[in-house]
Write a protein that holds these residues in place. Sequence first.
Motif, PDB file in Angstrom:
ATOM      1  N   GLU A 196       0.860  -1.176   0.000  1.00  0.00           N
ATOM      2  CA  GLU A 196       0.000   0.000   0.000  1.00  0.00           C
ATOM      3  C   GLU A 196       0.903   1.234   0.000  1.00  0.00           C
ATOM      4  O   GLU A 196       1.912   1.256   0.703  1.00  0.00           O
ATOM      5  N   ILE A 197       0.570   2.221  -0.796  1.00  0.00           N
ATOM      6  CA  ILE A 197       1.372   3.445  -0.827  1.00  0.00           C
ATOM      7  C   ILE A 197       0.861   4.387   0.265  1.00  0.00           C
ATOM      8  O   ILE A 197      -0.286   4.831   0.240  1.00  0.00           O
ATOM      9  N   LEU A 198       1.721   4.667   1.226  1.00  0.00           N
ATOM     10  CA  LEU A 198       1.345   5.570   2.313  1.00  0.00           C
ATOM     11  C   LEU A 198       1.684   7.000   1.917  1.00  0.00           C
ATOM     12  O   LEU A 198       2.635   7.231   1.175  1.00  0.00           O
ATOM     13  N   LYS A 199       0.892   7.917   2.448  1.00  0.00           N
ATOM     14  CA  LYS A 199       1.127   9.327   2.102  1.00  0.00           C
ATOM     15  C   LYS A 199       1.251  10.174   3.354  1.00  0.00           C
ATOM     16  O   LYS A 199       0.590   9.906   4.370  1.00  0.00           O
ATOM     17  N   THR A 200       2.075  11.196   3.278  1.00  0.00           N
ATOM     18  CA  THR A 200       2.243  12.135   4.383  1.00  0.00           C
ATOM     19  C   THR A 200       1.012  13.044   4.470  1.00  0.00           C
ATOM     20  O   THR A 200       0.524  13.520   3.447  1.00  0.00           O
ATOM     21  N   ASP A 201       0.534  13.257   5.709  1.00  0.00           N
ATOM     22  CA  ASP A 201      -0.625  14.140   5.898  1.00  0.00           C
ATOM     23  C   ASP A 201      -0.256  15.581   5.534  1.00  0.00           C
ATOM     24  O   ASP A 201       0.880  16.017   5.732  1.00  0.00           O
ATOM     25  N   ASP A 202      -1.249  16.318   5.035  1.00  0.00           N
ATOM     26  CA  ASP A 202      -1.012  17.702   4.608  1.00  0.00           C
ATOM     27  C   ASP A 202      -0.517  18.595   5.746  1.00  0.00           C
ATOM     28  O   ASP A 202       0.217  19.548   5.518  1.00  0.00           O
ATOM     29  N   ASP A 203      -0.953  18.282   6.972  1.00  0.00           N
ATOM     30  CA  ASP A 203      -0.584  19.169   8.082  1.00  0.00           C
ATOM     31  C   ASP A 203       0.718  18.755   8.781  1.00  0.00           C
ATOM     32  O   ASP A 203       1.071  19.279   9.827  1.00  0.00           O
ATOM     33  N   TYR A 204       1.466  17.820   8.183  1.00  0.00           N
ATOM     34  CA  TYR A 204       2.710  17.376   8.817  1.00  0.00           C
ATOM     35  C   TYR A 204       3.730  18.521   8.841  1.00  0.00           C
ATOM     36  O   TYR A 204       3.914  19.223   7.846  1.00  0.00           O
ATOM     37  N   GLU A 205       4.395  18.689   9.996  1.00  0.00           N
ATOM     38  CA  GLU A 205       5.402  19.755  10.098  1.00  0.00           C
ATOM     39  C   GLU A 205       6.806  19.180  10.077  1.00  0.00           C
ATOM     40  O   GLU A 205       7.185  18.411  10.957  1.00  0.00           O
ATOM     41  N   TYR A 206       7.574  19.567   9.072  1.00  0.00           N
ATOM     42  CA  TYR A 206       8.956  19.091   8.940  1.00  0.00           C
ATOM     43  C   TYR A 206       9.851  19.790   9.962  1.00  0.00           C
ATOM     44  O   TYR A 206       9.627  20.954  10.308  1.00  0.00           O
ATOM     45  N   ALA A 207      10.907  19.076  10.397  1.00  0.00           N
ATOM     46  CA  ALA A 207      11.852  19.664  11.357  1.00  0.00           C
ATOM     47  C   ALA A 207      12.644  20.792  10.702  1.00  0.00           C
ATOM     48  O   ALA A 207      13.057  21.744  11.361  1.00  0.00           O
ATOM     49  N   ALA A 208      12.854  20.671   9.393  1.00  0.00           N
ATOM     50  CA  ALA A 208      13.529  21.726   8.628  1.00  0.00           C
ATOM     51  C   ALA A 208      13.231  21.498   7.156  1.00  0.00           C
ATOM     52  O   ALA A 208      12.924  20.367   6.756  1.00  0.00           O
ATOM     53  N   SER A 209      13.299  22.558   6.375  1.00  0.00           N
ATOM     54  CA  SER A 209      13.087  22.438   4.926  1.00  0.00           C
ATOM     55  C   SER A 209      14.186  23.202   4.193  1.00  0.00           C
ATOM     56  O   SER A 209      14.556  24.308   4.613  1.00  0.00           O
ATOM     57  N   TYR A 210      14.699  22.616   3.141  1.00  0.00           N
ATOM     58  CA  TYR A 210      15.708  23.279   2.319  1.00  0.00           C
ATOM     59  C   TYR A 210      15.277  23.173   0.864  1.00  0.00           C
ATOM     60  O   TYR A 210      14.694  22.173   0.465  1.00  0.00           O
ATOM     61  N   THR A 211      15.564  24.210   0.105  1.00  0.00           N
ATOM     62  CA  THR A 211      15.243  24.177  -1.321  1.00  0.00           C
ATOM     63  C   THR A 211      16.512  24.426  -2.130  1.00  0.00           C
ATOM     64  O   THR A 211      17.289  25.328  -1.805  1.00  0.00           O
ATOM     65  N   PHE A 212      16.719  23.613  -3.142  1.00  0.00           N
ATOM     66  CA  PHE A 212      17.882  23.781  -4.013  1.00  0.00           C
ATOM     67  C   PHE A 212      17.401  23.923  -5.447  1.00  0.00           C
ATOM     68  O   PHE A 212      16.532  23.174  -5.881  1.00  0.00           O
ATOM     69  N   ASN A 213      17.979  24.900  -6.163  1.00  0.00           N
ATOM     70  CA  ASN A 213      17.725  24.963  -7.593  1.00  0.00           C
ATOM     71  C   ASN A 213      18.988  24.498  -8.309  1.00  0.00           C
ATOM     72  O   ASN A 213      20.058  25.082  -8.123  1.00  0.00           O
ATOM     73  N   VAL A 214      18.862  23.448  -9.089  1.00  0.00           N
ATOM     74  CA  VAL A 214      20.056  22.818  -9.668  1.00  0.00           C
ATOM     75  C   VAL A 214      20.166  23.066 -11.179  1.00  0.00           C
ATOM     76  O   VAL A 214      20.979  22.441 -11.852  1.00  0.00           O
ATOM     77  N   GLU A 215      19.354  23.997 -11.664  1.00  0.00           N
ATOM     78  CA  GLU A 215      19.341  24.239 -13.111  1.00  0.00           C
ATOM     79  C   GLU A 215      20.726  24.618 -13.644  1.00  0.00           C
ATOM     80  O   GLU A 215      21.129  24.176 -14.710  1.00  0.00           O
ATOM     81  N   ASP A 216      21.431  25.439 -12.875  1.00  0.00           N
ATOM     82  CA  ASP A 216      22.754  25.887 -13.346  1.00  0.00           C
ATOM     83  C   ASP A 216      23.895  25.154 -12.638  1.00  0.00           C
ATOM     84  O   ASP A 216      25.036  25.625 -12.663  1.00  0.00           O
ATOM     85  N   LEU A 217      23.562  24.030 -12.002  1.00  0.00           N
ATOM     86  CA  LEU A 217      24.598  23.293 -11.272  1.00  0.00           C
ATOM     87  C   LEU A 217      25.672  22.773 -12.218  1.00  0.00           C
ATOM     88  O   LEU A 217      25.373  22.250 -13.295  1.00  0.00           O
ATOM     89  N   LYS A 218      26.922  22.928 -11.799  1.00  0.00           N
ATOM     90  CA  LYS A 218      28.051  22.392 -12.569  1.00  0.00           C
ATOM     91  C   LYS A 218      28.443  21.045 -11.991  1.00  0.00           C
ATOM     92  O   LYS A 218      28.121  20.757 -10.838  1.00  0.00           O
ATOM     93  N   PRO A 219      29.165  20.219 -12.740  1.00  0.00           N
ATOM     94  CA  PRO A 219      29.655  18.965 -12.154  1.00  0.00           C
ATOM     95  C   PRO A 219      30.439  19.271 -10.875  1.00  0.00           C
ATOM     96  O   PRO A 219      31.170  20.262 -10.811  1.00  0.00           O
ATOM     97  N   GLN A 220      30.256  18.409  -9.869  1.00  0.00           N
ATOM     98  CA  GLN A 220      30.861  18.625  -8.553  1.00  0.00           C
ATOM     99  C   GLN A 220      31.987  17.625  -8.295  1.00  0.00           C
ATOM    100  O   GLN A 220      31.949  16.493  -8.781  1.00  0.00           O
ATOM    101  N   VAL A 221      32.933  18.043  -7.495  1.00  0.00           N
ATOM    102  CA  VAL A 221      34.001  17.150  -7.040  1.00  0.00           C
ATOM    103  C   VAL A 221      34.140  17.337  -5.529  1.00  0.00           C
ATOM    104  O   VAL A 221      34.304  18.473  -5.070  1.00  0.00           O
ATOM    105  N   ALA A 222      34.039  16.234  -4.759  1.00  0.00           N
ATOM    106  CA  ALA A 222      34.302  16.334  -3.321  1.00  0.00           C
ATOM    107  C   ALA A 222      35.775  16.061  -3.080  1.00  0.00           C
ATOM    108  O   ALA A 222      36.272  14.970  -3.363  1.00  0.00           O
ATOM    109  N   LEU A 223      36.468  17.080  -2.581  1.00  0.00           N
ATOM    110  CA  LEU A 223      37.909  16.977  -2.361  1.00  0.00           C
ATOM    111  C   LEU A 223      38.198  16.102  -1.144  1.00  0.00           C
ATOM    112  O   LEU A 223      37.354  15.950  -0.262  1.00  0.00           O
TER     113      LEU A 223
END
Lengths: 167, 425
Positions: free
Chosen positions: B243-270
């Motif tokens: 069964e596919i469970l769904k998060t309730d609309d009123d659920y409050e996240y501990a934190a939210s972050y938004t990323f826009n990756v449209e112009d993201l370049k290839p990444q390298v972790a040093l």
Amino acid sequence: MKDLIKGKAIVVGKNIDTDQIYPGRYLELVDPNDIAKHAMEGVDPNFYKRFNPGDIIVADKNFGCGSSREHAVITLKTAGVAAVIAPSFARIFYRNAINLGLPLITCANITEFVKEGEELEVTLSTGTIKNNTVTTEIQGDELPPFVLEMISYGGIKQYYIHKHEEK
Amino acid sequence: MHAIEKVLARASGKREVKPGEIIQAKIDLAEVNDLYLQTIKSFYEMKGTKVWDPDKITFILDHYAPAPSIQAASNQKEMREFCKEQGIKHLFDVNEGVCHQVMVEEGLVWPGMILVATDSHTTTHGAFGALGTGVGATDLATIMLTGELWFKVPEVIKIEINGKLKSGVMAKDVILHILSKLGTDAAVYKAIEYTGETVAEMSIAERMVICNMAVEMGAKTSYIQPDEKIIAYVKERTGKTFEILKTDDDYEYAASYTFNVEDLKPQVALPHSVDNGVDIDKIKEVKVDQVFIGTCTGGRLEDIEVAARIIKNNKIHRDTRLLVIPASKEVLEKAIEKGYMTTLIKAGATFTSPGCGPCLGTHQGLLAPGEVCATTSSRNFPGRMGSTEADIYLVSPATAAAIAITGKITDPRGYIEMSGKGGEA
């Protein structure tokens, strides 16, 4: 399990991962005494010689991040580490430590409070940490009752054996 | 409640659970890999005799596949014997591949299940809406004994990712970028949910990459709400009803972050931390001795496909070696069928059998002091792949392929037009 732990502080940095605590090339070992010889080898190949029974590791944040290897706890415990204090621990390392009866104390400002070699005194039931070298005291987080109970049995194995016997 | 909380509530027989609450949950699948003979030892130390349910336990021999030492061989031998004695049918031997790929292909993973494995990268299965989490050997042994495990109900962090990725930029680049912004302890004790238009566009394999590396932020588990693509894939592989469970609309996240990756370049972790990601064009010349394409993060069919497309009609640089290790037998078969293997071998690549390879420093391509490796795997801690004096750079499969041609860290854009992605896990 003793409620009061006394030992010398061994101070390490932040994000000490499980590859530094116990390098992957020794994961095939199964005897705890063999495993103990490689404790913290990723930080310094001779690190295990610095351990004396009863020592307390004081680390910066996110101690034990990385893999799920239980060897990371076995190596420290068998090398003689009595407890680890850090501002935060990675969650799998935390579970493994509690399961094997190695007490971990979370304490936000611990790194400002302790220097290498200083004498510490930790009361597990309250989370109180005393630095006997410079006579100061700091309060760590209290361990949840569930965790304290597990540690009081010496770890999850003894806990389960006890539960079995109760039945 | 969040969908993850609903999974935990159902598994613990409760109507509702709250973050911070400690619960005892029934486990749907427990997986043990060949690093952890201790699991069997702990099982017997706890006076275990018969496992709780042999059909809900799987052993996958992937970290030492095939055995590089007598000790590793002996550990695997004991595991095979244990499976036989206990009637555990789901034993996947050294020919099968990395656990996180094998379990998915074998239909052992489905939305709403709880999967616990002796491997930190079990967060991968959030791509399927499963609650996947890694534990140590003794925790796993308690599951073999009782079928249950204690959990602290986690808070959930939401990471929304928007924007269409440019050609030459992959899911690995996205997650390395997120890690570089949030850090390695951003989600300790917490769960991460990925959402947004980029995630919706991602193939199954790409979703597995971002869920896989959730653990590098310390996450207990990860989650992507299953869509039609996931449901169709799982139904093809498993007879399980779910069964596919769904998060309730009123659920409050501990934190939210938004990323826009449209112009993201290839990444390298040093070296030597996974959150050391930088744009590839910020890096001055770094010569690379070994390139590794493989693992549960970067060894799937579309990863090998991208590498083959970039390397086709080229040769591996003479001062560099390229190791390619397919994540599973199925990936290997398809890579042969589609000609990717021939292309890569002709160019000078070294193939080894499916499995974890040198990712965790056990065998098959370890690094000497002073050597530099560029890898599609997930960790670059000191000593991770051999010598503590070696340097490890984390990159995408496309970047890895470009590096193999030039022998130094190289931007893959310009080497390929990456249209028409395969989309196979």
